[in-house]
Motif scaffolding. Structure first.
Motif, mmCIF file in Angstrom:
data_model
loop_
_atom_site.group_PDB
_atom_site.id
_atom_site.type_symbol
_atom_site.label_atom_id
_atom_site.label_comp_id
_atom_site.label_asym_id
_atom_site.label_seq_id
_atom_site.Cartn_x
_atom_site.Cartn_y
_atom_site.Cartn_z
ATOM 1 N N ASP A 1 0.855 -1.191 0.000
ATOM 2 C CA ASP A 1 0.000 0.000 0.000
ATOM 3 C C ASP A 1 0.886 1.234 0.000
ATOM 4 O O ASP A 1 2.019 1.198 0.486
ATOM 5 N N LYS B 1 -21.795 3.691 -6.200
ATOM 6 C CA LYS B 1 -20.829 3.972 -7.273
ATOM 7 C C LYS B 1 -20.927 2.935 -8.393
ATOM 8 O O LYS B 1 -20.721 3.256 -9.559
ATOM 9 N N THR C 1 -11.718 2.172 -6.812
ATOM 10 C CA THR C 1 -12.225 2.668 -8.097
ATOM 11 C C THR C 1 -13.419 3.581 -7.780
ATOM 12 O O THR C 1 -14.564 3.226 -8.052
ATOM 13 N N LYS D 1 -0.779 2.970 7.246
ATOM 14 C CA LYS D 1 -1.453 1.666 7.175
ATOM 15 C C LYS D 1 -0.422 0.533 7.278
ATOM 16 O O LYS D 1 -0.591 -0.427 8.022
HETATM 17 N N1 LIG Z 1 -15.249 -2.694 0.217
HETATM 18 C C1 LIG Z 1 -15.992 -3.672 -0.253
HETATM 19 O O1 LIG Z 1 -16.870 -4.204 0.429
HETATM 20 C C2 LIG Z 1 -15.779 -4.177 -1.657
HETATM 21 C C3 LIG Z 1 -16.373 -5.392 -2.043
HETATM 22 C C4 LIG Z 1 -16.160 -5.864 -3.346
HETATM 23 C C5 LIG Z 1 -15.402 -5.109 -4.225
HETATM 24 N N2 LIG Z 1 -14.843 -3.928 -3.833
HETATM 25 C C6 LIG Z 1 -14.024 -3.213 -4.805
HETATM 26 O O2 LIG Z 1 -12.652 -3.442 -4.462
HETATM 27 C C7 LIG Z 1 -11.853 -2.282 -4.753
HETATM 28 C C8 LIG Z 1 -11.126 -1.841 -3.498
HETATM 29 O O3 LIG Z 1 -12.109 -1.441 -2.535
HETATM 30 P P1 LIG Z 1 -11.723 -1.207 -1.013
HETATM 31 O O4 LIG Z 1 -12.997 -0.969 -0.292
HETATM 32 O O5 LIG Z 1 -10.806 -2.277 -0.554
HETATM 33 O O6 LIG Z 1 -10.902 0.166 -1.145
HETATM 34 P P2 LIG Z 1 -10.026 0.884 -0.028
HETATM 35 O O7 LIG Z 1 -10.109 2.317 -0.316
HETATM 36 O O8 LIG Z 1 -10.378 0.371 1.321
HETATM 37 O O9 LIG Z 1 -8.535 0.351 -0.333
HETATM 38 C C9 LIG Z 1 -7.801 0.698 -1.454
HETATM 39 C C10 LIG Z 1 -6.331 0.800 -1.026
HETATM 40 O O10 LIG Z 1 -5.517 0.936 -2.180
HETATM 41 C C11 LIG Z 1 -4.411 1.755 -1.833
HETATM 42 N N3 LIG Z 1 -3.748 2.243 -3.040
HETATM 43 C C12 LIG Z 1 -4.159 3.176 -3.935
HETATM 44 N N4 LIG Z 1 -3.258 3.302 -4.918
HETATM 45 C C13 LIG Z 1 -2.264 2.423 -4.656
HETATM 46 C C14 LIG Z 1 -1.072 2.075 -5.316
HETATM 47 N N5 LIG Z 1 -0.675 2.679 -6.459
HETATM 48 N N6 LIG Z 1 -0.270 1.133 -4.785
HETATM 49 C C15 LIG Z 1 -0.610 0.524 -3.638
HETATM 50 N N7 LIG Z 1 -1.765 0.800 -2.953
HETATM 51 C C16 LIG Z 1 -2.560 1.750 -3.461
HETATM 52 C C17 LIG Z 1 -5.039 2.831 -0.964
HETATM 53 O O11 LIG Z 1 -4.072 3.488 -0.163
HETATM 54 C C18 LIG Z 1 -6.031 1.994 -0.132
HETATM 55 O O12 LIG Z 1 -5.447 1.550 1.072
HETATM 56 C C19 LIG Z 1 -12.834 -1.258 -5.308
HETATM 57 O O13 LIG Z 1 -12.826 -1.344 -6.704
HETATM 58 C C20 LIG Z 1 -14.176 -1.701 -4.761
HETATM 59 O O14 LIG Z 1 -15.252 -1.301 -5.569
HETATM 60 C C21 LIG Z 1 -15.010 -3.451 -2.564
#
Ligand SMILES: NC(=O)c1ccc[n+]([C@@H]2O[C@H](COP(=O)([O-])OP(=O)(O)OC[C@H]3O[C@@H](n4cnc5c(N)ncnc54)[C@H](O)[C@@H]3O)[C@@H](O)[C@H]2O)c1
Length: 452
Positions: free
Chosen positions: A30, A270, A86, A35
């Protein structure tokens, strides 16, 4: 297998930890140094039941580690998951900034053959885009590694994420060749050992669309039930009876038929918006989903207006207690929570708001920003002290069977707005509460004249 997981949020962290749990060697990456520092101390930066213990266990067994340096994570890795956010862009489409950046970085630093799996929820065609970015970046540095791209959307539910990952109802993967299909089978068969047919391997575009189709269908069910609930309030029907009657039809099923204050969270709003955008982009107007979005906004406002209208349209001098800020119980995630709209409307009409949530207060206060008349309390009953109304927004377990006598004694005036239909007219009215909920009426039969 050696695996890198890029993005250590709700999805990446659960993915990495659960893959380590079944024996793989996983490095989670990350950009957020805070974190990664917490994770290195085996502390979870998010609230997800069971996650921290599992992180501790796998760190202890040297199967799970954390870094901010992608190059280190990719050394020797056979598979890399992209699990970055995203978020919704200004026009409603998915903002692919983070996905593009990761694809470019993979092309820049990967040092061997790699299967890149896009786990983030991404619009149709994004895996092609990721593929192109990686291939072009490799070319620009004359690297000859074989890097392929697969799609593998995630279906976990926050609050039950560990169980969902370890015991999935289905796993969807999209690939372009048999070798990648085999790698995905090797990776995932362990989670569907009871029924390997739960692993669907399809083409990448179908895989990408399955995720949006699924979330949009669920959002549609919720909006439809909320609309029916609003009708129930007018015609004197009971949404709970309607829900049970409808859900008994096996073609409909019982799940996702609960009326409430509107859907929220980091996915449904979204993802519905992004699918509408994809439709527009390809000339297919997603009319149903446009209405689903409108109905959801209406439901959030309708919920707030119940309270505002009860006090004659103005809340100046009134104190409103809020129980629950997260978009659902079992998580600290407040992204797009209906509580944001509802509390803003209450504040805008002059209320003072005292809020409680078992896990979401810190995130909520960051999300909504500093507000003069909004404060937070550490104990649920402290919120109702001298309040004129209690509003239940999130059905956390600790709110399900409260002591209404105690609440009544603490409040200035006895008004309850139960936006999750957790309580009843009978249990609240006998203590003298005015009670309102969603789509249920107080056993009153409308006079025949109202029934045209
Ligand atoms: N949260 C859910 O319940 C859920 C369920 C299914 C799918 N999703 C999908 O999964 C994806 C992630 O969701 P999330 O809730 O885990 O997001 P989140 O915001 O909790 O986590 C994303 C992480 O990616 C990190 N990040 C961003 N750019 C980076 C890079 N270049 N290198 C390394 N780390 C980087 C951010 O610092 C953050 O910690 C999204 O597309 C979301 O739609 C989420």
């Amino acid at each position: 297998m050696k695996i890198a997981v890029i993005g250590s949020g709700y999805v990446g962290l659960v993915t990495g930890t659960c893959l380590a749990e079944v024996g793989h060697t996983v490095v989670c990456v990350d950009l957020d140094e805070h974190k990664i520092k917490m994770l290195r101390d085996a502390k979870s930066p998010i609230y997800e039941p069971g996650l921290e213990a599992l992180i501790r266990q796998n760190v202890g067994h040297n199967r799970l580690s954390f870094t901010t340096i992608l190059e280190d994570a990719l050394k020797g890795a056979e598979v890399a998951f992209i699990a970055v956010g995203t978020p919704e862009g200004e026009d409603g489409s998915a903002d692919l900034r983070f996905v593009r950046a990761v694809a470019k970085s993979i092309g820049e630093v990967c040092s061997g053959n790699l299967l890149t799996i896009v786990k983030s929820t991404v619009p149709v065609g994004t895996c092609d885009l990721v593929d192109n970015i990686i291939v072009e970046t490799l070319k620009s540095r004359n690297a000859k590694h074989r890097v392929t791209v697969g799609s593998n959307p995630e279906f976990l539910k926050e609050g039950a994420a560990i169980n969902d990952f370890l015991h999935p109802e289905r796993i969807v993967a999209g690939v372009t060749n048999e070798q990648d299909a085999d790698t995905l089978r090797e990776l995932y068969t362990v989670f569907v050992i009871d029924d390997p047919s739960k692993l669907f391997i399809v083409d990448r575009r179908s895989s990408e669309l399955i995720k949006y189709g699924s979330n949009s269908m669920l959002a549609t069910r919720i909006s439809f039930m909320n609309e029916l609930a609003r009708l129930c309030e007018k015609v004197g029907a009971d949404i709970d009876s309607v829900r049970r009657g409808m859900g008994s039809d096996s073609r409909i099923g019982r799940k996702f038929l609960w009326a409430g204050p509107g859907y929220g969270g980091s996915c449904f709003p979204k993802d519905v918006a992004a699918l509408i955008q994809t439709g527009d982009q390809y000339g297919v107007s997603m009319d149903i989903l446009k209405s689903v979005t409108t109905a959801n906004e209406t439901q959030k406002k309708h919920s707030a207006l119940k309270i505002i209208n009860h006090f004659g349209g103005k809340l100046t001098g009134k104190t409103v207690a809020i129980w629950g800020l997260t978009f659902k119980p079992g998580t600290d995630d407040v992204r797009d929570s209906p509580a944001l709209t509802i509390i803003n409307m209450l504040l805008d009409t002059g209320a003072k708001v005292m809020a409680h949530d078992p896990q979401g207060q810190a995130n909520f206060s960051r999300e909504i920003g500093s507000k003069k008349n909004l404060s937070y309390v550490d104990a649920a009953y402290d919120a109702v002290q001298n309040a004129d109304a209690l509003v239940l927004i999130t059905e956390w377990a600790e709110y399900k069977r409260p002591n209404f006598d105690r609440i009544g004694n603490l409040m200035r005036t006895k008004n309850i707005f139960d936006l999750r239909n957790q309580w009843s007219f009978s249990s609240t009215k006998k203590i003298g509460f005015h009670y309102e909920c969603i789509g249920r009426n107080d056993d009153k039969i409308l006079p025949m004249t109202n029934l045209k």
